[in-house]
Design an enzyme around this catalytic site. Structure first.
Site, short mmCIF file in Angstrom:
data_model
loop_
_atom_site.label_atom_id
_atom_site.label_comp_id
_atom_site.label_asym_id
_atom_site.label_seq_id
_atom_site.Cartn_x
_atom_site.Cartn_y
_atom_site.Cartn_z
N ALA A 9 73.49 21.67 66.15
CA ALA A 9 74.02 21.00 64.95
C ALA A 9 74.41 19.56 65.27
CB ALA A 9 75.23 21.77 64.42
N TYR A 11 72.95 15.27 66.08
CA TYR A 11 72.42 14.12 65.34
C TYR A 11 71.04 14.39 64.74
CZ TYR A 11 76.06 10.81 66.65
OH TYR A 11 77.25 10.15 66.77
N LEU A 217 57.62 10.55 73.52
CA LEU A 217 58.01 9.75 74.69
C LEU A 217 57.36 8.37 74.62
CD1 LEU A 217 57.77 12.32 77.65
CD2 LEU A 217 59.75 11.74 76.28
N ALA A 218 56.09 8.35 74.23
CA ALA A 218 55.35 7.09 74.17
C ALA A 218 55.95 6.15 73.12
CB ALA A 218 53.87 7.35 73.86
N ALA A 219 56.30 6.69 71.94
CA ALA A 219 56.86 5.85 70.87
C ALA A 219 58.16 5.20 71.33
CB ALA A 219 57.10 6.69 69.62
N ASN A 220 59.05 5.99 71.96
CA ASN A 220 60.32 5.42 72.41
C ASN A 220 60.12 4.42 73.55
OD1 ASN A 220 62.01 6.56 70.58
ND2 ASN A 220 62.50 8.35 71.81
N CYS A 272 68.01 8.20 73.28
CA CYS A 272 66.61 8.48 73.62
C CYS A 272 65.95 7.52 74.59
CB CYS A 272 65.76 8.52 72.35
SG CYS A 272 66.08 9.99 71.36
N LYS A 275 66.56 7.80 78.48
CA LYS A 275 66.25 9.17 78.90
C LYS A 275 64.75 9.44 78.83
CE LYS A 275 67.20 12.84 76.30
NZ LYS A 275 67.97 13.88 75.60
#
Length: 480
Positions: A9, A11, A217-220, A272, A275
């Site tokens: 529960a 973000y 992972l790639a987008a971040n 994100c 990490k």
């Protein structure tokens, strides 16, 4: 009636399930969590997270088809679709320490699902996980299946805090990865049908499992890379007299590049970016791709460099010491319009100043005093464990006080550091602030929110990231 259960529960789980419940009145949505205090907060009028628009959405469907509960096993066993949105912290010891994701909570969730399930389930990865996690989850579930069929889907979230509700209502894309088997395709379609209640079909993308896991992972990594790129340029701008705002405006006009994520700052934060890049680095290393791993490592190195550079600017500008000096910290959240402090650059900046024995007065409109003290005393990566497994509330850092507004934080201060781009910092009465500060009065703007010329006219010595330097700062070292 289709039943959805979300484990976690936080973000991601809370807002995502609230928007699903609102748009799918025929679906029952239950969010479960082991934390009694967190579930109690979701069931009260004071939600555990701050996100513009969230309150209104939850109010509309709570008690109708949206429920929050600590009875995890009951709701998991009754659900048709189970979203798993548990913590995936970075490992602090053992194989992959400091880079790899710790899948302890994921594994225990999978084992619990296997234990309590009495009917076929679609299990959806919602939290960010390393590539091939789905395979590990599949193995746990199939080896404990008792004849029950499980389909694993990857459905990564792409929310930006501060605009999460908007992002959920009008997503750029919804990504669903699954197996290309008859049962796998059926499961993909079932999840697609949920989102199709409000998301146009051309925005729902389906891929294989590994592509969906890696896309997150790639987008971040790409977004963080843009921030590190403009921050690297900000250091060069200061050295040459260029203005980073003008450079990024010119660069962003190129349609191939675009204007977003090109604002120079004291560094990126949030749950994100760091990490996921560390995770990406670890996966590259495990696959023998050392050069690729080193490339992504550099994005984090530049981010750390930017925070250190900022602290060094503060100290060197103020006669090379901040010992015993009061510094007003404006903003502690990692960005405006959220109360989230996970990996906020403010932590490292504050720790750097405390290391030089500064006295800090911290003001943030959405972050509690308890959270600030926790963040300043917690070890790296501790924040990403469930709240009941984090260190107990600390006694507090002696040189830190929490202010109730910007004027109190700045009273008798030698300097102000703006670390979050809250809109209110643009419209403060800086004349009043100047009159109540020690002289010379410094403003170190880590977010480029103030009108530099106006503040200099008042009498401040102003440092603004990537902007031409104040005469006072010229010939002072930017890096220790």
């Amino acid at each position: 009636m289709v039943k959805i259960c979300c484990i976690g529960a936080g973000y991601v789980g809370g807002p995502t399930m609230a928007v699903i419940a609102l748009n799918c009145p025929s679906i029952e949505v239950v969010v479960v969590d082991i934390s009694v205090t967190r579930i109690s907060a979701w069931n009260s009028d004071q939600l555990p997270i701050y996100e513009p628009g969230l309150n209104e959405v939850v109010k509309q469907c709570k008690g109708r088809n949206l429920f929050f509960s600590t009875d995890i096993e009951k709701h998991v066993s009754e659900a048709d679709i189970i979203f798993v949105s548990v913590n995936t912290p970075t490992k602090t010891r053992g194989l992959g320490a400091g880079k790899a994701a710790d899948l302890t909570y994921w594994e225990s969730a999978a084992r619990m699902i296997a234990d309590v399930s009495k009917s076929n389930k679609i299990v959806v990865e919602k939290s960010t996980v390393p590539v091939k996690t789905a395979e590990a989850i599949e193995r746990i579930l199939t080896h404990n299946s008792k004849g029950i069929k499980y389909q694993i889907l990857s459905n990564p979230e792409f929310l930006a805090e501060g605009t999460a509700i908007q992002d959920l209502f009008k997503p750029d894309r919804v990504l669903i990865g699954g197996r290309a088997t008859p049962d796998g395709l059926k499961a993909i379609q079932a999840l697609k049908d949920v989102y199709a209640h409000w998301v146009p079909e051309d925005r729902i993308i389906t891929t294989n499992l590994w592509s969906a896991e890696l896309s997150k992972l790639a987008a971040n990594a790409f977004l963080a890379q843009r921030i590190s790129s403009v921050n690297a340029m900000s250091a060069l701008c200061e050295a040459t007299g260029a203005d980073v705002s003008q450079v990024s405006h010119a660069v962003g006009k190129d349609s191939r590049i675009g204007p977003k994520f090109l604002n120079a700052s004291v560094g990126f934060g949030g749950s994100c970016f760091q990490k996921d890049i560390l995770n990406l680095v670890y996966i590259c290393e495990c696959n023998g791709l050392a050069e690729v791993a080193n490339y992504w490592k550099q994005v984090i190195k530049v981010n750390d460099y930017q925070k250190n550079r900022f602290v060094n600017r503060v100290v060197s500008s103020m006669f090379n010491t901040v010992a015993g000096k009061k510094i007003g910290i404006m903003g502690f959240a990692f960005k405006k319009d959220t109360g989230d402090t996970r990996e906020t650059p403010a932590i490292d900046v504050c720790k750097g100043l405390l290391g030089d024995k500064a006295r800090l007065s911290i003001y943030d409109p959405q972050v509690t005093a308890d959270q600030i003290q926790r963040d300043l005393t917690m070890n790296k990566f501790d924040w990403d464990h469930p709240i009941h497994l984090q260190p107990m509330s600390p006694t507090g850092v002696k040189q830190v006080s929490i202010a109730w507004d910007a004027y109190e934080a700045s009273k008798d201060a030698h300097a102000l550091c703006i670390l979050t781009e809250w809109d209110e910092f643009k419209t403060l009465d800086y004349r009043r602030i100047f009159d109540n500060m020690q002289k010379p009065a410094f403003v170190f703007d880590g977010r480029n929110v103030v009108n530099v010329e106006m503040l200099r006219d008042i009498g401040f010595i102003v440092y603004s990231i990537g902007k031409p330097l104040d005469p006072w700062l010229k010939n002072m070292p930017a890096v220790a």
